[in-house]
Design a protein around this motif. Structure first.
Motif, mmCIF file in Angstrom:
data_model
loop_
_atom_site.group_PDB
_atom_site.id
_atom_site.type_symbol
_atom_site.label_atom_id
_atom_site.label_comp_id
_atom_site.label_asym_id
_atom_site.label_seq_id
_atom_site.Cartn_x
_atom_site.Cartn_y
_atom_site.Cartn_z
ATOM 1 N N ASP A 154 1.014 -5.781 4.397
ATOM 2 C CA ASP A 154 0.253 -6.618 5.307
ATOM 3 C C ASP A 154 1.186 -7.411 6.238
ATOM 4 O O ASP A 154 2.112 -8.060 5.769
ATOM 5 N N TYR B 136 0.839 -1.193 0.000
ATOM 6 C CA TYR B 136 0.000 0.000 0.000
ATOM 7 C C TYR B 136 0.869 1.236 0.000
ATOM 8 O O TYR B 136 1.856 1.316 0.721
ATOM 9 N N PHE C 77 4.743 -0.421 8.176
ATOM 10 C CA PHE C 77 5.098 0.708 7.323
ATOM 11 C C PHE C 77 6.592 0.947 7.271
ATOM 12 O O PHE C 77 7.320 0.695 8.233
ATOM 13 N N GLY C 78 7.039 1.466 6.122
ATOM 14 C CA GLY C 78 8.377 1.988 6.036
ATOM 15 C C GLY C 78 8.463 3.313 6.773
ATOM 16 O O GLY C 78 7.436 3.835 7.232
ATOM 17 N N LYS C 79 9.654 3.879 6.876
ATOM 18 C CA LYS C 79 9.834 5.116 7.626
ATOM 19 C C LYS C 79 9.444 6.353 6.825
ATOM 20 O O LYS C 79 9.408 7.452 7.357
ATOM 21 N N TYR D 97 0.828 5.363 0.688
ATOM 22 C CA TYR D 97 0.100 6.448 1.330
ATOM 23 C C TYR D 97 0.893 7.739 1.189
ATOM 24 O O TYR D 97 2.119 7.728 1.067
ATOM 25 N N GLY E 5 -1.554 -10.774 8.086
ATOM 26 C CA GLY E 5 -2.979 -10.791 7.813
ATOM 27 C C GLY E 5 -3.858 -9.965 8.705
ATOM 28 O O GLY E 5 -5.081 -10.087 8.627
ATOM 29 N N TYR E 6 -3.296 -9.101 9.568
ATOM 30 C CA TYR E 6 -4.200 -8.306 10.397
ATOM 31 C C TYR E 6 -3.873 -6.834 10.436
ATOM 32 O O TYR E 6 -4.714 -6.014 10.774
ATOM 33 N N ALA E 7 -2.662 -6.433 10.134
ATOM 34 C CA ALA E 7 -2.343 -5.008 10.179
ATOM 35 C C ALA E 7 -1.270 -4.709 9.151
ATOM 36 O O ALA E 7 -0.758 -5.602 8.485
ATOM 37 N N LEU E 8 -0.961 -3.454 9.014
ATOM 38 C CA LEU E 8 0.060 -3.037 8.062
ATOM 39 C C LEU E 8 1.341 -2.636 8.777
ATOM 40 O O LEU E 8 1.313 -2.001 9.822
ATOM 41 N N LEU F 74 4.643 7.002 2.237
ATOM 42 C CA LEU F 74 4.905 5.796 3.013
ATOM 43 C C LEU F 74 4.381 4.575 2.282
ATOM 44 O O LEU F 74 3.288 4.598 1.715
ATOM 45 N N GLY G 226 -7.359 8.605 10.380
ATOM 46 C CA GLY G 226 -7.885 9.852 10.901
ATOM 47 C C GLY G 226 -6.846 10.952 10.811
ATOM 48 O O GLY G 226 -5.710 10.708 10.388
ATOM 49 N N LEU H 286 -2.224 8.138 15.553
ATOM 50 C CA LEU H 286 -3.135 8.005 14.424
ATOM 51 C C LEU H 286 -4.071 6.822 14.634
ATOM 52 O O LEU H 286 -3.639 5.737 15.017
ATOM 53 N N GLY I 274 -3.168 13.173 8.846
ATOM 54 C CA GLY I 274 -3.286 11.730 8.690
ATOM 55 C C GLY I 274 -2.781 11.264 7.342
ATOM 56 O O GLY I 274 -2.393 12.056 6.488
ATOM 57 N N LEU I 275 -2.779 9.963 7.155
ATOM 58 C CA LEU I 275 -2.311 9.371 5.911
ATOM 59 C C LEU I 275 -3.461 9.263 4.916
ATOM 60 O O LEU I 275 -4.576 8.911 5.278
ATOM 61 N N LEU J 127 -9.223 -7.286 7.793
ATOM 62 C CA LEU J 127 -7.900 -7.300 8.413
ATOM 63 C C LEU J 127 -6.843 -7.416 7.325
ATOM 64 O O LEU J 127 -6.970 -8.216 6.413
ATOM 65 N N GLY J 128 -5.795 -6.593 7.442
ATOM 66 C CA GLY J 128 -4.716 -6.650 6.476
ATOM 67 C C GLY J 128 -4.986 -5.935 5.170
ATOM 68 O O GLY J 128 -4.130 -5.905 4.300
ATOM 69 N N PHE K 77 -4.713 7.317 1.594
ATOM 70 C CA PHE K 77 -4.473 6.115 0.807
ATOM 71 C C PHE K 77 -4.364 6.484 -0.668
ATOM 72 O O PHE K 77 -5.210 7.188 -1.219
#
Lengths: 110, 112
Positions: free
Chosen positions: A92, A33, A100-102, A35, A95-98, A88, B104, B90, A42-43, B97-98, A45
């Protein structure tokens, strides 16, 4: 854990010039992804890439995912001051969150 | 359309004071909710995520806690703030999920 490395860390380009930001993973990316973030906000998408070799464009921004699905690039054509911000990449995690790079900080000068 | 709100936008708190940051989502049901902290030079760090009311998963042991009292409300709290809690917080939501997350506007917390 999956590490995402972004390069360059910061970038200053003259308005009208093209630029590329890279995002490299130590593992295969199953969802990548992009952003954009303006300072203190905020970010937003931009795009998501999933398939090897996939390429997506939105206005003057093009994102690609390589065939091995370990590297993605974000290319901006004919940059404008409105493109300035922090870009950024996120991927994944399990399978539940992302994760991120810096980020890459972009400044577009007149 | 879906919108996500955070408040306050900025906060300055002394060390040892409590904290409560709120995040609400409109226009969707049963979203997955996330709290991230962004510190200078360190990128985005996932703190908590929630798949439903009362369900909280913590990613990093720390001085913070999260709660989800309602389907579209996510709260980040602390009983006693530390200097190291300063940062940009944030909140985000996703359908799956994912999958892509929508963020925000963030809360800038300065602990003095």
């Amino acid at each position: 854990s999956q590490e995402l490395e972004q390069s360059p860390q910061s970038l200053i380009v003259q308005e009208g010039k093209n630029l590329t930001i890279n995002c490299t993973s130590s593992k295969t990316l199953y969802g990548l992804y992009w952003y954009k973030q303006k300072y203190g906000e905020g970010l937003i998408f931009l795009m998501m890439l999933q398939k090897g070799g996939e390429e997506k464009s939105h206005e003057k921004i093009t994102a690609k995912l390589d065939e091995k699905k370990q590297q993605s690039s974000l290319h901006i054509t004919a940059s404008q001051p409105s493109h300035a911000g922090i870009y950024l990449c996120g991927a994944d995690i399990d399978g539940y969150a992302l994760n991120f790079g810096k980020g890459t900080s972009l400044l577009v000068t007149p | 359309s879906q919108t996500i709100h955070q408040w306050p936008a900025t906060l300055v708190q002394p060390v040892g004071s409590p904290l409560s940051l709120e995040c609400t989502v409109e226009g969707t049901s049963n979203p997955n909710l996330y709290w991230y902290r962004q510190a200078a030079g360190r990128g985005l760090q996932l703190l908590f995520y929630s798949v439903g009311i009362g369900q909280i998963s913590s990613e990093v042991p720390q001085n913070l806690s999260a709660s989800r009292p309602q389907d579209r409300q996510f709260i980040l709290s602390s009983k006693k703030l530390l200097l190291s809690d300063s940062g940009f917080y944030l909140c985000a939501w996703s359908v799956l999920l994912g999958s892509e997350q929508y963020f925000g506007p963030g809360t800038r917390l300065t602990v003095t």
